[in-house]
Motif scaffolding. Structure first.
Motif, PDB file in Angstrom:
ATOM      1  N   VAL A  17       0.825  -1.412  -0.170  1.00  0.00           N
ATOM      2  CA  VAL A  17      -0.053   0.011   0.027  1.00  0.00           C
ATOM      3  C   VAL A  17       0.706   1.477   0.194  1.00  0.00           C
ATOM      4  CG1 VAL A  17      -1.646   1.374   1.258  1.00  0.00           C
ATOM      5  CG2 VAL A  17      -1.885  -1.310   1.203  1.00  0.00           C
ATOM      6  N   THR A  18       1.886   1.442   0.866  1.00  0.00           N
ATOM      7  CA  THR A  18       2.666   2.541   1.051  1.00  0.00           C
ATOM      8  C   THR A  18       3.624   2.912  -0.240  1.00  0.00           C
ATOM      9  OG1 THR A  18       4.348   1.244   2.129  1.00  0.00           O
ATOM     10  CG2 THR A  18       2.924   2.508   3.475  1.00  0.00           C
ATOM     11  N   GLU A  19       3.894   1.700  -0.979  1.00  0.00           N
ATOM     12  CA  GLU A  19       4.629   1.791  -2.284  1.00  0.00           C
ATOM     13  C   GLU A  19       3.853   2.402  -3.204  1.00  0.00           C
ATOM     14  OE1 GLU A  19       6.001  -2.152  -3.117  1.00  0.00           O
ATOM     15  OE2 GLU A  19       7.442  -2.167  -1.391  1.00  0.00           O
ATOM     16  N   TYR A  20       2.595   1.953  -3.332  1.00  0.00           N
ATOM     17  CA  TYR A  20       1.628   2.261  -4.499  1.00  0.00           C
ATOM     18  C   TYR A  20       1.325   3.794  -4.212  1.00  0.00           C
ATOM     19  CZ  TYR A  20      -2.396   2.785  -7.316  1.00  0.00           C
ATOM     20  OH  TYR A  20      -3.218   3.274  -8.197  1.00  0.00           O
ATOM     21  N   LEU A  21       1.192   4.185  -2.746  1.00  0.00           N
ATOM     22  CA  LEU A  21       0.968   5.709  -2.648  1.00  0.00           C
ATOM     23  C   LEU A  21       2.096   6.658  -2.882  1.00  0.00           C
ATOM     24  CD1 LEU A  21      -0.880   5.156   1.158  1.00  0.00           C
ATOM     25  CD2 LEU A  21      -2.022   6.009  -1.006  1.00  0.00           C
ATOM     26  N   ILE A  22       3.428   6.000  -2.536  1.00  0.00           N
ATOM     27  CA  ILE A  22       4.582   6.929  -3.115  1.00  0.00           C
ATOM     28  C   ILE A  22       4.688   7.154  -4.409  1.00  0.00           C
ATOM     29  CG2 ILE A  22       7.280   6.691  -2.846  1.00  0.00           C
ATOM     30  CD1 ILE A  22       6.839   5.297  -0.066  1.00  0.00           C
ATOM     31  N   SER A  23       4.420   5.914  -5.142  1.00  0.00           N
ATOM     32  CA  SER A  23       4.100   5.964  -6.750  1.00  0.00           C
ATOM     33  C   SER A  23       3.581   6.996  -7.175  1.00  0.00           C
ATOM     34  CB  SER A  23       4.068   4.494  -7.279  1.00  0.00           C
ATOM     35  OG  SER A  23       2.793   4.260  -7.090  1.00  0.00           O
ATOM     36  N   ASN A 177      -6.885  -6.560   1.687  1.00  0.00           N
ATOM     37  CA  ASN A 177      -5.809  -7.046   0.868  1.00  0.00           C
ATOM     38  C   ASN A 177      -5.769  -8.431   0.720  1.00  0.00           C
ATOM     39  OD1 ASN A 177      -3.664  -6.807  -0.814  1.00  0.00           O
ATOM     40  ND2 ASN A 177      -2.142  -6.540   0.642  1.00  0.00           N
ATOM     41  N   SER A 178      -6.968  -9.178   0.519  1.00  0.00           N
ATOM     42  CA  SER A 178      -6.914 -10.581   0.433  1.00  0.00           C
ATOM     43  C   SER A 178      -6.880 -11.294  -0.862  1.00  0.00           C
ATOM     44  CB  SER A 178      -8.130 -11.109   1.192  1.00  0.00           C
ATOM     45  OG  SER A 178      -8.327 -10.710   2.540  1.00  0.00           O
ATOM     46  N   LYS A 179      -7.109 -10.239  -2.018  1.00  0.00           N
ATOM     47  CA  LYS A 179      -7.278 -10.869  -3.246  1.00  0.00           C
ATOM     48  C   LYS A 179      -6.512 -10.353  -4.410  1.00  0.00           C
ATOM     49  CE  LYS A 179     -12.326 -11.726  -2.083  1.00  0.00           C
ATOM     50  NZ  LYS A 179     -13.722 -11.055  -2.409  1.00  0.00           N
ATOM     51  N   GLY A 180      -5.428  -9.676  -4.082  1.00  0.00           N
ATOM     52  CA  GLY A 180      -4.481  -9.209  -5.157  1.00  0.00           C
ATOM     53  C   GLY A 180      -4.419  -7.853  -5.158  1.00  0.00           C
ATOM     54  N   LYS A 181      -3.408  -7.534  -6.018  1.00  0.00           N
ATOM     55  CA  LYS A 181      -2.884  -6.007  -6.204  1.00  0.00           C
ATOM     56  C   LYS A 181      -4.222  -5.137  -6.918  1.00  0.00           C
ATOM     57  CE  LYS A 181       1.870  -6.494  -5.660  1.00  0.00           C
ATOM     58  NZ  LYS A 181       3.317  -6.259  -6.439  1.00  0.00           N
ATOM     59  N   GLU A 182      -4.696  -5.936  -7.843  1.00  0.00           N
ATOM     60  CA  GLU A 182      -5.675  -5.184  -8.685  1.00  0.00           C
ATOM     61  C   GLU A 182      -6.776  -4.573  -8.065  1.00  0.00           C
ATOM     62  OE1 GLU A 182      -8.420  -5.619 -12.688  1.00  0.00           O
ATOM     63  OE2 GLU A 182      -6.613  -6.924 -12.449  1.00  0.00           O
ATOM     64  N   PHE A 185      -5.445  -1.954  -5.461  1.00  0.00           N
ATOM     65  CA  PHE A 185      -5.171  -0.698  -5.956  1.00  0.00           C
ATOM     66  C   PHE A 185      -6.677  -0.021  -6.215  1.00  0.00           C
ATOM     67  CE2 PHE A 185      -0.921  -2.406  -7.589  1.00  0.00           C
ATOM     68  CZ  PHE A 185      -0.352  -2.032  -6.191  1.00  0.00           C
ATOM     69  N   THR A 186      -7.590  -0.753  -6.657  1.00  0.00           N
ATOM     70  CA  THR A 186      -8.863  -0.151  -6.875  1.00  0.00           C
ATOM     71  C   THR A 186      -9.392   0.692  -5.667  1.00  0.00           C
ATOM     72  OG1 THR A 186      -9.350  -1.633  -8.642  1.00  0.00           O
ATOM     73  CG2 THR A 186     -11.388  -0.572  -7.756  1.00  0.00           C
ATOM     74  N   GLN A 187      -9.370  -0.193  -4.672  1.00  0.00           N
ATOM     75  CA  GLN A 187      -9.753   0.228  -3.198  1.00  0.00           C
ATOM     76  C   GLN A 187      -8.910   1.658  -2.901  1.00  0.00           C
ATOM     77  OE1 GLN A 187     -10.500  -2.855  -0.060  1.00  0.00           O
ATOM     78  NE2 GLN A 187      -9.417  -4.193  -1.461  1.00  0.00           N
ATOM     79  N   ILE A 188      -7.768   1.522  -3.249  1.00  0.00           N
ATOM     80  CA  ILE A 188      -6.855   2.607  -2.654  1.00  0.00           C
ATOM     81  C   ILE A 188      -7.224   4.116  -3.311  1.00  0.00           C
ATOM     82  CG2 ILE A 188      -4.582   3.723  -2.677  1.00  0.00           C
ATOM     83  CD1 ILE A 188      -3.761   0.864  -2.199  1.00  0.00           C
ATOM     84  N   GLU A 189      -7.515   3.687  -4.792  1.00  0.00           N
ATOM     85  CA  GLU A 189      -7.927   4.883  -5.710  1.00  0.00           C
ATOM     86  C   GLU A 189      -9.224   5.458  -5.441  1.00  0.00           C
ATOM     87  OE1 GLU A 189      -6.506   6.667  -8.030  1.00  0.00           O
ATOM     88  OE2 GLU A 189      -4.390   5.472  -8.088  1.00  0.00           O
ATOM     89  N   GLU A 190     -10.410   4.689  -4.854  1.00  0.00           N
ATOM     90  CA  GLU A 190     -11.581   5.178  -4.394  1.00  0.00           C
ATOM     91  C   GLU A 190     -11.257   6.037  -3.407  1.00  0.00           C
ATOM     92  OE1 GLU A 190     -14.036   1.627  -3.920  1.00  0.00           O
ATOM     93  OE2 GLU A 190     -14.039   1.417  -6.172  1.00  0.00           O
ATOM     94  N   LEU A 191     -10.704   5.374  -2.235  1.00  0.00           N
ATOM     95  CA  LEU A 191     -10.256   6.210  -1.114  1.00  0.00           C
ATOM     96  C   LEU A 191      -9.570   7.820  -1.293  1.00  0.00           C
ATOM     97  CD1 LEU A 191      -9.585   3.682   1.639  1.00  0.00           C
ATOM     98  CD2 LEU A 191     -11.606   4.830   1.323  1.00  0.00           C
TER      99      LEU A 191
END
Length: 198
Positions: A17-23, A177-182, A185-191
Motif C-alpha cells: 500500500v505504501t509503495e503504491y501511495l509513494i508511486s 488486501n486478500s485478493k491481489g493487487k488489482e 489498488f482499486t480500493q486505494i484509488e476510491e479512497l
C-alpha cells in the motif's frame, strides 16, 4: 493538510500500500524506518537501551542485536513494554517533526505508516486511520514465505499484536488486501478520490 494513519497487522501487505501511495506522489512517513534509525549504532537512545537490558543485547561492534532483542520481547510482555517506552517517545517526536515539515510544504494529504499506530499513541497525530486487513490464512502464508518461518512462529507474532478487530473499531476506513493487487489498488484509488474531493 489531512494526516492519514496507515496501519495493519503482520502480513496484511502494508508495504504494498505504501509503495503504491509513494508511486502516486504522496508523502509517506515510515515509523518503522525512523525506529530503525533511532536504534542504529551511535544514537543516544541506545545508551538507555543498554542501561535497561545490558550488554548481552549488543554485538561486539556496539550495535543492537536485533534478533536477540526480538526473541526476548516477543516472549516477555514486560520487556516489550520497557523497550517500547524507551524507543517510542523518540520515534513519535521524529514523526511529529516530519509532519510539521510537510505541513510547511502545503501538501493536501500526508500518510503516517505505523504498524503500532494505536498501541504507540501515534494515531493522535492523525486526522483519520486507514486499516489494511487480509484473511488470516493469506497473512500466515505471506509471512511464512517472506520470513522463512513456521506457521506457529507467525501465529505467535500475531498473538502479540492488537487484533484486526480491535483496530477496525478505531479506524475510519478498512482496505481488504486478500485478493491481489488489482483489487487492492482499486480500493486505494476510491479512497484517494474520496479524500481528495474533501
Amino acid at each position: 493538510m489531512t494526516v492519514i494513519g496507515l496501519t495493519g497487522g503482520i502480513g496484511t501487505g502494508k508495504s504494498t500500500v505504501t509503495e503504491y501511495l509513494i508511486s502516486k506522489g504522496f508523502p509517506v512517513i515510515d515509523a518503522d524506518c525512523i525506529s530503525r534509525k533511532v536504534t542504529e549504532k551511535g544514537n543516544p537512545v541506545l545508551d538507555s537501551v543498554r542501561k535497561a537490558f545490558g550488554n548481552e543485547y549488543f554485538t561486539e561492534d556496539g550495535e543492537l542485536d536485533r534478533k536477540k532483542m526480538a526473541a526476548l520481547v516477543f516472549n516477555s510482555p514486560s520487556h516489550k513494554v520497557l523497550l517500547e517506552s524507551i524507543i517510542t517517545d523518540e520515534v513519535l517526536r521524529l514523526c511529529e517533526y516530519e509532519i510539521d515539515k510537510l505541513r510547511k510544504q502545503e501538501y493536501d494529504i500526508v500518510f503516517l505508516d505505523a504498524p503500532l499506530l494505536f498501541e504507540s499513541g501515534a494515531d493522535k497525530m492523525t486526522d483519520l486511520v486507514w486499516l489494511i486487513t487480509a484473511d488470516e490464512g493469506v497473512r500466515i502464508e505471506r509471512v511464512m514465505i517472506r520470513d522463512k518461518c513456521s506457521m506457529e512462529e507467525v501465529l505467535d507474532r500475531m498473538r502479540n499484536q492488537m487484533s484486526c478487530e480491535e483496530k477496525a473499531k478505531l479506524s475510519q476506513e478498512i482496505i481488504d488486501n486478500s485478493k491481489g493487487k488489482e483489487e487492492l489498488f482499486t480500493q486505494i484509488e476510491e479512497l484517494l478520490k474520496k479524500y481528495a474531493d474533501r
